[in-house]
Scaffold this motif. Structure first.
Motif, mmCIF file in Angstrom:
data_model
loop_
_atom_site.group_PDB
_atom_site.id
_atom_site.type_symbol
_atom_site.label_atom_id
_atom_site.label_comp_id
_atom_site.label_asym_id
_atom_site.label_seq_id
_atom_site.Cartn_x
_atom_site.Cartn_y
_atom_site.Cartn_z
ATOM 1 N N ALA A 280 0.832 -1.212 0.000
ATOM 2 C CA ALA A 280 0.000 0.000 0.000
ATOM 3 C C ALA A 280 0.861 1.253 0.000
ATOM 4 O O ALA A 280 0.525 2.252 -0.658
ATOM 5 N N LYS A 281 1.990 1.226 0.724
ATOM 6 C CA LYS A 281 2.874 2.393 0.769
ATOM 7 C C LYS A 281 3.574 2.623 -0.572
ATOM 8 O O LYS A 281 4.000 3.735 -0.872
ATOM 9 N N LEU A 282 3.646 1.566 -1.371
ATOM 10 C CA LEU A 282 4.355 1.644 -2.654
ATOM 11 C C LEU A 282 3.417 1.980 -3.808
ATOM 12 O O LEU A 282 3.808 1.887 -4.976
ATOM 13 N N ASP A 283 2.199 2.416 -3.518
ATOM 14 C CA ASP A 283 1.200 2.604 -4.567
ATOM 15 C C ASP A 283 1.632 3.576 -5.645
ATOM 16 O O ASP A 283 1.363 3.363 -6.828
ATOM 17 N N SER A 284 2.333 4.623 -5.266
ATOM 18 C CA SER A 284 2.769 5.600 -6.258
ATOM 19 C C SER A 284 4.093 5.197 -6.887
ATOM 20 O O SER A 284 4.241 5.187 -8.120
ATOM 21 N N VAL A 285 5.043 4.850 -6.061
ATOM 22 C CA VAL A 285 6.399 4.529 -6.533
ATOM 23 C C VAL A 285 6.396 3.322 -7.465
ATOM 24 O O VAL A 285 7.028 3.329 -8.525
ATOM 25 N N ALA A 286 5.686 2.253 -7.067
ATOM 26 C CA ALA A 286 5.765 0.990 -7.796
ATOM 27 C C ALA A 286 4.405 0.492 -8.284
ATOM 28 O O ALA A 286 4.279 -0.673 -8.671
ATOM 29 N N GLY A 287 3.415 1.365 -8.292
ATOM 30 C CA GLY A 287 2.082 0.936 -8.693
ATOM 31 C C GLY A 287 2.030 0.341 -10.083
ATOM 32 O O GLY A 287 1.225 -0.544 -10.361
ATOM 33 N N ARG A 288 2.890 0.790 -10.970
ATOM 34 C CA ARG A 288 2.887 0.288 -12.355
ATOM 35 C C ARG A 288 3.140 -1.210 -12.412
ATOM 36 O O ARG A 288 2.558 -1.917 -13.256
ATOM 37 N N VAL A 289 4.011 -1.722 -11.534
ATOM 38 C CA VAL A 289 4.353 -3.143 -11.587
ATOM 39 C C VAL A 289 3.646 -3.947 -10.494
ATOM 40 O O VAL A 289 3.597 -5.183 -10.585
ATOM 41 N N LEU A 290 3.117 -3.295 -9.486
ATOM 42 C CA LEU A 290 2.426 -4.018 -8.419
ATOM 43 C C LEU A 290 0.921 -4.164 -8.695
ATOM 44 O O LEU A 290 0.263 -4.920 -8.010
#
Length: 290
Positions: A280-290
Motif C-alpha cells: 500500500a505504501k508503494l502505490d505511487s512509486v511501484a504501482g505500475r508493476v504491483l
C-alpha cells in the motif's frame, strides 16, 4: 507519448523557479511522511514544472534529515517524469573551478544515517544503479548550461558524504587521489537511488563553490566564501532551468535508457508473500508493476 513534467530539486541557494505560469505551492501527503516543503507547481514555456526546495524554505533540513523518500514519492504523485537535481558541491579537480557546473554521471555513496530504499521486509526489490543518471536528461542539462554561457563539465563522480561537517584534509586527499572522485556533496544520495526505484529519469547538476580542503592555495572550506559563490551560482542555475522546457518538450517518449522501466524485473518477493501494508505504501512509486 506522455506529458513531460520536469521537477527541479533545488539545493543550497536555489529556492524557487523564475517565470512559472500559474505558480502555486501545493502540499503533498505521502506514506513516508511530509516532504521537505510544499512543492511549487506551474508551467514554463508550455511544459509542466514542479520545484521542491530540498532543505525547505529557510534551509531547515540538514543533509541527513532531508526526507528523501517523501520527496521522491511526492514528485511521483504529482506526475513528474524527469528530475533535475541542482546542488552545491566542492571540487577535487583544479580544472573544475568554483563557479563551474558539473553534470554528474557517477556516485560514491558514503552516507550511513539515511533510509535508502522504498523496499524492504515484506516487498524486496533490487534495481540497477550502475548508471545512476539519465543520459538524455543529462544531455539537456549540458546544452542548457552551455546556452546560458555557463562553464560546464560533462561527466564526473560525486562523492556523497554524510556531513554536516566538511571533510578532513586526509579524507579530501583520499577521495581525490585514491578514489578518483571529482566533486563532493552531501545530498545526491540516496536521492538518485530512490529516483531510480521510482522509475524517474534523474540528472545531477553540481554547482561548484569551493575546492574542499585538498587545494594547497585555498585552505580549508569557509562558509562565508561558499555563500558568496552560491549567489552567483544560483543565478546561473536559474538560467539553466529556464532553458530546459524548450529542450525537453511538452511530449515525452519512453526513456530510451529504461529509467522509467527500472522495476520491470526488480521485485523478488512473490505476490502471495508480499506484505499488504508495504504494498500500500508503494502505490505511487511501484504501482505500475504491483
Amino acid at each position: 507519448m506522455t506529458r513531460t513534467k520536469i521537477a527541479v530539486i533545488g539545493g543550497s541557494g536555489i529556492y524557487d523557479i523564475d517565470g512559472l505560469e500559474g505558480a502555486e505551492w501545493v502540499q503533498v501527503d505521502t506514506p513516508w511522511g511530509a516532504p521537505s516543503d510544499q512543492i511549487l507547481t506551474g508551467s514554463l514555456d508550455g511544459v509542466d514544472m514542479a520545484f521542491l526546495p530540498r532543505h525547505g524554505r529557510g534551509h531547515v533540513h540538514s543533509p541527513t534529515t532531508v526526507p528523501y523518500r517523501a520527496n521522491i514519492d511526492a514528485l511521483k504523485r504529482l506526475g513528474v517524469t524527469d528530475v533535475i537535481s541542482v546542488s552545491a558541491c566542492g571540487s577535487f579537480r583544479e580544472e573544475m573551478a568554483p563557479g563551474d557546473f558539473v553534470v554528474v554521471d557517477q556516485f560514491i555513496d558514503r552516507t550511513f544515517a539515511r533510509e535508502k530504499s522504498f523496499f524492504g521486509t515484506g516487498c524486496v526489490a533490487h534495481v540497477s544503479v550502475a548508471h545512476p543518471t539519465c543520459p538524455r536528461l543529462s544531455d539537456a542539462c549540458e546544452t542548457a548550461a552551455r546556452d546560458a554561457g555557463i562553464s560546464v563539465h560533462r561527466g564526473g563522480t560525486y562523492l556523497a558524504m554524510e556531513g554536516p561537517q566538511f571533510s578532513t584534509l586526509a579524507e579530501s586527499q583520499m577521495y581525490r587521489e585514491s578514489w578518483g572522485a571529482d566533486v563532493i556533496g552531501m545530498t545526491n544520495m540516496p536521492e538518485a537511488k530512490l529516483a531510480r526505484e521510482a522509475e524517474l529519469c534523474y540528472a545531477s547538476v553540481a554547482m561548484i563553490t569551493d575546492y574542499d580542503s585538498w587545494h594547497p592555495d585555498h585552505g580549508e572550506v569557509d562558509v562565508t566564501q561558499i555563500i558568496q559563490t552560491l549567489m552567483g551560482n544560483a543565478e546561473k542555475g536559474r538560467a539553466l532551468v529556464k532553458r530546459l522546457p524548450a529542450l525537453l518538450g511538452a511530449d515525452r517518449a519512453p526513456c530510451q535508457h529504461g529509467c522509467d522501466r527500472a522495476l520491470e524485473y526488480a521485485i523478488l518477493t512473490a505476490p502471495d508473500a508480499r506484505d499488504p501494508d508495504v504494498v500500500a505504501k508503494l502505490d505511487s512509486v511501484a504501482g505500475r508493476v504491483l
